[in-house]
Structure formats: C-alpha cells, structure tokens
Scaffold this motif. Structure first.
Motif, PDB file in Angstrom:
ATOM      1  N   ILE A   1       0.723  12.678   3.723  1.00  0.00           N
ATOM      2  CA  ILE A   1       0.170  11.718   4.689  1.00  0.00           C
ATOM      3  C   ILE A   1      -1.320  11.975   4.884  1.00  0.00           C
ATOM      4  O   ILE A   1      -2.131  11.032   4.951  1.00  0.00           O
ATOM      5  N   ARG A   2      -1.688  13.246   4.976  1.00  0.00           N
ATOM      6  CA  ARG A   2      -3.104  13.596   5.134  1.00  0.00           C
ATOM      7  C   ARG A   2      -3.903  13.173   3.921  1.00  0.00           C
ATOM      8  O   ARG A   2      -5.021  12.665   4.035  1.00  0.00           O
ATOM      9  N   ARG A   3      -3.353  13.379   2.708  1.00  0.00           N
ATOM     10  CA  ARG A   3      -4.044  12.955   1.492  1.00  0.00           C
ATOM     11  C   ARG A   3      -4.207  11.446   1.451  1.00  0.00           C
ATOM     12  O   ARG A   3      -5.220  10.929   0.970  1.00  0.00           O
ATOM     13  N   PHE A   4      -3.183  10.732   1.959  1.00  0.00           N
ATOM     14  CA  PHE A   4      -3.248   9.272   1.955  1.00  0.00           C
ATOM     15  C   PHE A   4      -4.413   8.775   2.811  1.00  0.00           C
ATOM     16  O   PHE A   4      -5.215   7.946   2.372  1.00  0.00           O
ATOM     17  N   PHE A   5      -4.507   9.277   4.036  1.00  0.00           N
ATOM     18  CA  PHE A   5      -5.541   8.790   4.951  1.00  0.00           C
ATOM     19  C   PHE A   5      -6.938   9.334   4.618  1.00  0.00           C
ATOM     20  O   PHE A   5      -7.938   8.671   4.928  1.00  0.00           O
ATOM     21  N   SER A   6      -7.019  10.477   3.985  1.00  0.00           N
ATOM     22  CA  SER A   6      -8.325  11.068   3.702  1.00  0.00           C
ATOM     23  C   SER A   6      -8.886  10.679   2.341  1.00  0.00           C
ATOM     24  O   SER A   6     -10.107  10.602   2.168  1.00  0.00           O
ATOM     25  N   ILE A   7      -8.000  10.425   1.360  1.00  0.00           N
ATOM     26  CA  ILE A   7      -8.467  10.152  -0.004  1.00  0.00           C
ATOM     27  C   ILE A   7      -8.128   8.728  -0.448  1.00  0.00           C
ATOM     28  O   ILE A   7      -8.999   7.983  -0.906  1.00  0.00           O
ATOM     29  N   THR A   8      -6.854   8.366  -0.312  1.00  0.00           N
ATOM     30  CA  THR A   8      -6.400   7.079  -0.852  1.00  0.00           C
ATOM     31  C   THR A   8      -6.909   5.895  -0.033  1.00  0.00           C
ATOM     32  O   THR A   8      -7.437   4.926  -0.588  1.00  0.00           O
ATOM     33  N   MET A   9      -6.745   5.957   1.280  1.00  0.00           N
ATOM     34  CA  MET A   9      -7.060   4.819   2.129  1.00  0.00           C
ATOM     35  C   MET A   9      -8.519   4.380   2.024  1.00  0.00           C
ATOM     36  O   MET A   9      -8.793   3.176   1.902  1.00  0.00           O
TER      37      MET A   9
ATOM     38  N   VAL B   1       0.841  -1.204   0.000  1.00  0.00           N
ATOM     39  CA  VAL B   1       0.000   0.000   0.000  1.00  0.00           C
ATOM     40  C   VAL B   1       0.873   1.250   0.000  1.00  0.00           C
ATOM     41  O   VAL B   1       0.606   2.220  -0.725  1.00  0.00           O
ATOM     42  N   ILE B   2       1.936   1.236   0.801  1.00  0.00           N
ATOM     43  CA  ILE B   2       2.842   2.387   0.861  1.00  0.00           C
ATOM     44  C   ILE B   2       3.542   2.587  -0.488  1.00  0.00           C
ATOM     45  O   ILE B   2       3.645   3.714  -0.988  1.00  0.00           O
ATOM     46  N   ILE B   3       4.007   1.475  -1.079  1.00  0.00           N
ATOM     47  CA  ILE B   3       4.678   1.573  -2.381  1.00  0.00           C
ATOM     48  C   ILE B   3       3.724   2.139  -3.429  1.00  0.00           C
ATOM     49  O   ILE B   3       4.079   3.036  -4.204  1.00  0.00           O
ATOM     50  N   ALA B   4       2.501   1.616  -3.466  1.00  0.00           N
ATOM     51  CA  ALA B   4       1.509   2.083  -4.437  1.00  0.00           C
ATOM     52  C   ALA B   4       1.195   3.567  -4.235  1.00  0.00           C
ATOM     53  O   ALA B   4       1.056   4.320  -5.211  1.00  0.00           O
ATOM     54  N   SER B   5       1.108   3.996  -2.983  1.00  0.00           N
ATOM     55  CA  SER B   5       0.805   5.407  -2.699  1.00  0.00           C
ATOM     56  C   SER B   5       1.945   6.310  -3.143  1.00  0.00           C
ATOM     57  O   SER B   5       1.714   7.376  -3.730  1.00  0.00           O
ATOM     58  N   LEU B   6       3.185   5.903  -2.868  1.00  0.00           N
ATOM     59  CA  LEU B   6       4.340   6.718  -3.256  1.00  0.00           C
ATOM     60  C   LEU B   6       4.442   6.844  -4.766  1.00  0.00           C
ATOM     61  O   LEU B   6       4.738   7.930  -5.299  1.00  0.00           O
ATOM     62  N   ILE B   7       4.214   5.745  -5.481  1.00  0.00           N
ATOM     63  CA  ILE B   7       4.296   5.795  -6.947  1.00  0.00           C
ATOM     64  C   ILE B   7       3.162   6.645  -7.508  1.00  0.00           C
ATOM     65  O   ILE B   7       3.337   7.383  -8.483  1.00  0.00           O
ATOM     66  N   THR B   8       1.974   6.542  -6.895  1.00  0.00           N
ATOM     67  CA  THR B   8       0.848   7.346  -7.351  1.00  0.00           C
ATOM     68  C   THR B   8       1.117   8.833  -7.134  1.00  0.00           C
ATOM     69  O   THR B   8       0.731   9.675  -7.952  1.00  0.00           O
TER      70      THR B   8
ATOM     71  N   GLY C   1      -8.504   4.921 -10.133  1.00  0.00           N
ATOM     72  CA  GLY C   1      -9.891   5.373 -10.268  1.00  0.00           C
ATOM     73  C   GLY C   1     -10.204   6.614  -9.469  1.00  0.00           C
ATOM     74  O   GLY C   1     -11.311   7.164  -9.567  1.00  0.00           O
ATOM     75  N   ILE C   2      -9.249   7.066  -8.650  1.00  0.00           N
ATOM     76  CA  ILE C   2      -9.465   8.279  -7.854  1.00  0.00           C
ATOM     77  C   ILE C   2      -9.246   9.508  -8.734  1.00  0.00           C
ATOM     78  O   ILE C   2      -8.241   9.605  -9.444  1.00  0.00           O
ATOM     79  N   SER C   3     -10.169  10.429  -8.690  1.00  0.00           N
ATOM     80  CA  SER C   3     -10.053  11.642  -9.499  1.00  0.00           C
ATOM     81  C   SER C   3      -8.867  12.482  -9.020  1.00  0.00           C
ATOM     82  O   SER C   3      -8.693  12.712  -7.817  1.00  0.00           O
ATOM     83  N   GLN C   4      -8.062  12.934  -9.967  1.00  0.00           N
ATOM     84  CA  GLN C   4      -6.922  13.779  -9.629  1.00  0.00           C
ATOM     85  C   GLN C   4      -7.356  15.129  -9.065  1.00  0.00           C
ATOM     86  O   GLN C   4      -6.580  15.813  -8.378  1.00  0.00           O
ATOM     87  N   ASP C   5      -8.597  15.499  -9.354  1.00  0.00           N
ATOM     88  CA  ASP C   5      -9.097  16.772  -8.823  1.00  0.00           C
ATOM     89  C   ASP C   5      -9.118  16.755  -7.300  1.00  0.00           C
ATOM     90  O   ASP C   5      -8.920  17.795  -6.654  1.00  0.00           O
ATOM     91  N   LEU C   6      -9.383  15.565  -6.719  1.00  0.00           N
ATOM     92  CA  LEU C   6      -9.398  15.470  -5.264  1.00  0.00           C
ATOM     93  C   LEU C   6      -8.017  15.743  -4.681  1.00  0.00           C
ATOM     94  O   LEU C   6      -7.876  16.474  -3.689  1.00  0.00           O
ATOM     95  N   TYR C   7      -6.984  15.134  -5.308  1.00  0.00           N
ATOM     96  CA  TYR C   7      -5.617  15.362  -4.841  1.00  0.00           C
ATOM     97  C   TYR C   7      -5.216  16.826  -5.023  1.00  0.00           C
ATOM     98  O   TYR C   7      -4.570  17.425  -4.147  1.00  0.00           O
ATOM     99  N   GLU C   8      -5.585  17.415  -6.170  1.00  0.00           N
ATOM    100  CA  GLU C   8      -5.220  18.811  -6.435  1.00  0.00           C
ATOM    101  C   GLU C   8      -5.907  19.750  -5.457  1.00  0.00           C
ATOM    102  O   GLU C   8      -5.296  20.699  -4.942  1.00  0.00           O
TER     103      GLU C   8
END
Length: 301
Positions: free
Chosen positions: A208-216, A97-104, A191-198
C-alpha cells in the motif's frame, strides 16, 4: 533576406503527396459528413419545428425546449445521469487502478492475469448486460440471490431498490470495461523503474505504501485523461438501464439518452427528442473541450 514578392512554390513531389493524402481522406470525409454532420444538422433543425412523424411541418422556435421542462422524467433523467457519472468516478476509476497495481505487483502469472482482466471486454456489450440482468435478477430471483439463499442470506433487491439500482448498474458497466482501462494504467506503470520498487521493499515499505508513494504519482497524469473520457462515456449511458431495468423502478434508473429514445420511438415526439439531443450534444462538446485542454496540458507536463 527572404524574398516575399516570390514565395516558394510547392515542389512536384510535395504537391503529389498532398493530392494523394487528400484523395485518401475524401472518402472518409464524405462518409463522416453523410453519417454525422448531416444527421446532426437535421436534428438541430428539427428541434425548432413541429413534426408529423419525422416530417417537419412548421417553425415553432424554442417551443420544443420548453415542452421538455414539463416532461415528468426530464429532471429525473438529468439527475440520474449525474448520479451515474459520479458513481462511475468512484467505482469505474478506482477499480482499474487497483487491478493494474495488483497485476504489476504480481511476480508470477502476470501475462495470464492481463488476459483474464481484459477478457470481459471481448464479450459483446449487450451480452454482458444480459448476463448481469440474470445474475442480479428481479425481486428474489437471480443467480446471486439463489447463491445467497444457499448460505442463509436474505434475498437482496439489486435492481428493484430505487436507492441502490444505479450503483449496481455501474458495477455491471465497470465489470465490462475495467479490463481495458486497467491495461492503459499498466502501460503507464511499466515506465516505472523496478529499482524504485526494490528499494522501497528493502526499506520495508508495504504494498500500500509503495502504491501511494511510487505508483500513484506516476499514473496521475494518465488518470486526468481517463477521468474526462470516463465522464464522456458514462454521460451517454443508454442500453444498460434500458435492458436491465427499463429505466425503473419508478424512473429511478432512467438516463438522459434513454429518455431521448423513449420520446422518439415510444411516444413519437421526434421534435422533443431532437431538442433533448441538442442539449446533450452541447454538454458533450463542452466536456470534449475540457478533455483536449487536459490532454494538452498533460502532454506539456
């Protein structure tokens, strides 16, 4: 109104397609019955008989199952298998999960990192185990201990310490399989919209906040399925402890499948090995039922 006295017949086209489908399936079903169901039935039968070599002699009921209870390594092997499973849930699930998040999160070289992450999965499993055996070494030997000695660090007993040997074997397993699992999580994250990350970045959210709020929350459904698959895979661990430590030190790393192997091919106790295999099969069936229940619930959600 339906006419139940004269039910509709299959058309010639549908009948031909059904026959063609069964014709394609029959060879696979024959091979499956020959290589899977046949040996499985023979194993269950052998567990209730005494044997001379692999020849069945007389019916003894549950005697072979009772003999397993007095095997010195029986309880240790079950406890170790549970330890492998629990340890892999912390290491083997978190790392992908950590590897996938870092690459994303990476904005440059994402394709390269995907290939590099998956590369260990291409290496044959036995070769990967041998690499880590030489890397960790035994006692003061090993590539890693040699490198540690260069910087003045005392040698670490990676594979000869009874308390930590299972952890280091799980590390070797995770290095081999984490890449393919990370790709599964990356496909879910795509499948997560990039608009959410932006939008989160503009609001000042840290990675870290984006990971727990959006990705997780997104990968949670995939994680449920991967959890059961991880348990099913690790529960059958065999060649890692067999090649890296031979089940040692003092049976500290012996797994239940390695005990099956030793009973059958080292001690020639085929009936007891069959009984233990039946026990493992029952547990795997139970875990498989749980897996399908979780997968169906995930699909409905």
């Amino acid at each position: 109104m339906r006419n139940y006295d004269n039910p509709p017949r299959l058309s010639r086209g549908k009948l031909r397609r059904n026959i063609s489908a069964w014709a394609l399936m029959v060879p696979s079903l024959i091979l499956f019955a020959f290589f899977v169901w046949g040996p499985l039935v023979d194993t269950v039968k052998m567990s209730f008989y005494d044997t001379r070599g692999i020849q069945i002699t007389k019916f003894v009921g549950l005697k072979n199952y009772r003999k397993l209870l007095v095997q010195p390594a029986y309880q240790i092997a079950w406890v170790n298998t549970v330890k492998y499973t629990v340890c892999s849930l912390f290491v083997g699930l978190a790392v992908p999960v950590i590897i996938a998040s870092l690459i994303t999160e990476a904005s440059v070289g994402r394709g390269f990192f995907r290939i590099a992450t998956y590369y260990p999965n291409v290496i044959p499993s036995i070769a990967a185990v041998m690499i880590f055996t030489f890397f960790f070494g035994t006692g003061n030997s090993g590539v890693l201990n040699i490198l540690l000695a260069k910087i003045g660090v005392e040698p670490v007993k990676f594979l000869t310490n009874e308390k930590t040997v299972i952890f280091w074997i799980v590390v070797a397993m995770t290095w081999k399989a984490a890449g393919s699992t990370a790709l599964v999580y990356m496909s879910s994250m795509s499948g997560i919209s990039q608009d959410l990350y932006e939008a989160a970045t503009v609001d000042g959210a840290s990675p870290i906040r984006r990971f727990f709020s959006i990705t997780m929350p997104t990968v949670l459904h995939t994680g449920k399925t991967m959890l059961i698959l991880q348990i099913l895979a690790v529960f059958q661990i065999l060649y890692e402890p067999m090649l890296m430590t031979h089940g040692g030190p003092n049976n500290a790393s012996i797994s239940i499948m390695e005990l099956v192997y030793e009973l059958a091919f080292t001690h020639m106790k085929f009936s007891q090995a069959a009984a233990l295999s039946v026990e493992v099969c029952i547990i795997l069936i139970f875990l498989t039922v749980i897996y399908y229940a979780v997968a169906n619930r995930t699909d409905k959600e």
